[in-house]
Write a protein that holds these residues in place. Structure first.
Motif, PDB file in Angstrom:
ATOM      1  N   LYS A   9      33.605  -9.064  32.975  1.00  0.00           N
ATOM      2  CA  LYS A   9      34.514  -9.471  34.047  1.00  0.00           C
ATOM      3  C   LYS A   9      33.859 -10.501  34.968  1.00  0.00           C
ATOM      4  O   LYS A   9      34.485 -11.505  35.336  1.00  0.00           O
ATOM      5  CB  LYS A   9      34.961  -8.256  34.855  1.00  0.00           C
ATOM      6  N   ARG A  12      33.632 -13.839  33.131  1.00  0.00           N
ATOM      7  CA  ARG A  12      34.969 -14.443  33.019  1.00  0.00           C
ATOM      8  C   ARG A  12      35.389 -15.039  34.359  1.00  0.00           C
ATOM      9  O   ARG A  12      35.914 -16.157  34.424  1.00  0.00           O
ATOM     10  CB  ARG A  12      35.987 -13.395  32.560  1.00  0.00           C
ATOM     11  N   LEU A  19      42.760 -13.353  31.958  1.00  0.00           N
ATOM     12  CA  LEU A  19      42.803 -12.595  30.705  1.00  0.00           C
ATOM     13  C   LEU A  19      43.732 -13.278  29.707  1.00  0.00           C
ATOM     14  O   LEU A  19      43.481 -13.260  28.507  1.00  0.00           O
ATOM     15  CB  LEU A  19      43.242 -11.155  30.960  1.00  0.00           C
ATOM     16  N   GLU A  23      42.720 -14.342  26.022  1.00  0.00           N
ATOM     17  CA  GLU A  23      43.504 -13.860  24.882  1.00  0.00           C
ATOM     18  C   GLU A  23      43.864 -15.015  23.947  1.00  0.00           C
ATOM     19  O   GLU A  23      43.720 -14.903  22.725  1.00  0.00           O
ATOM     20  CB  GLU A  23      44.776 -13.167  25.365  1.00  0.00           C
ATOM     21  N   GLN A  30      45.348  -8.915  25.557  1.00  0.00           N
ATOM     22  CA  GLN A  30      44.990  -8.684  26.951  1.00  0.00           C
ATOM     23  C   GLN A  30      44.717  -7.217  27.243  1.00  0.00           C
ATOM     24  O   GLN A  30      43.793  -6.897  27.990  1.00  0.00           O
ATOM     25  CB  GLN A  30      46.110  -9.155  27.883  1.00  0.00           C
ATOM     26  N   LEU A  33      41.238  -6.493  26.185  1.00  0.00           N
ATOM     27  CA  LEU A  33      40.290  -7.150  27.074  1.00  0.00           C
ATOM     28  C   LEU A  33      40.175  -6.381  28.393  1.00  0.00           C
ATOM     29  O   LEU A  33      39.066  -6.142  28.885  1.00  0.00           O
ATOM     30  CB  LEU A  33      40.723  -8.595  27.347  1.00  0.00           C
ATOM     31  N   ALA A  34      41.320  -5.983  28.933  1.00  0.00           N
ATOM     32  CA  ALA A  34      41.328  -5.229  30.186  1.00  0.00           C
ATOM     33  C   ALA A  34      40.634  -3.877  30.010  1.00  0.00           C
ATOM     34  O   ALA A  34      39.883  -3.441  30.888  1.00  0.00           O
ATOM     35  CB  ALA A  34      42.762  -5.036  30.685  1.00  0.00           C
ATOM     36  N   GLU A  37      36.875  -4.473  29.944  1.00  0.00           N
ATOM     37  CA  GLU A  37      36.356  -4.794  31.270  1.00  0.00           C
ATOM     38  C   GLU A  37      36.366  -3.590  32.209  1.00  0.00           C
ATOM     39  O   GLU A  37      35.495  -3.463  33.056  1.00  0.00           O
ATOM     40  CB  GLU A  37      37.144  -5.943  31.898  1.00  0.00           C
TER      41      GLU A  37
END
Length: 71
Positions: A9, A12, A19, A23, A30, A33-34, A37
């Motif tokens: 995170k 990024r 996100l 993606e 997403q 990814l979330a 993180e």
């Protein structure tokens, strides 16, 4: 010690990426990814896929894959 999710995170955010942008570039959804993180590993698919996500995300963010997988 920081978690892998915190490192993802922060990196990024340093690159000012959303996100959604990650993606599109990595083809990782997403929601995954979330989950990476936030450390919400219950929302991730089986370990084989998750390991691939980590490798792909590391390469995209220019992070050491071996160091991140060790975490």
């Amino acid at each position: 010690m920081k978690t892998i999710g915190q490192i993802f995170k922060e990196k990024r955010n340093e690159k000012k990426l959303t996100l959604e942008e990650v993606e599109r570039a990595t083809k990782i959804r997403q929601k995954f990814l979330a989950a990476l993180e936030s450390g919400d590993y219950d929302k991730l698919p089986q370990a084989t896929f998750t390991r691939g996500f980590v490798k792909n995300y590391c390469e995209f963010l220019s992070l050491s894959t071996n160091e991140m997988l060790a975490l």
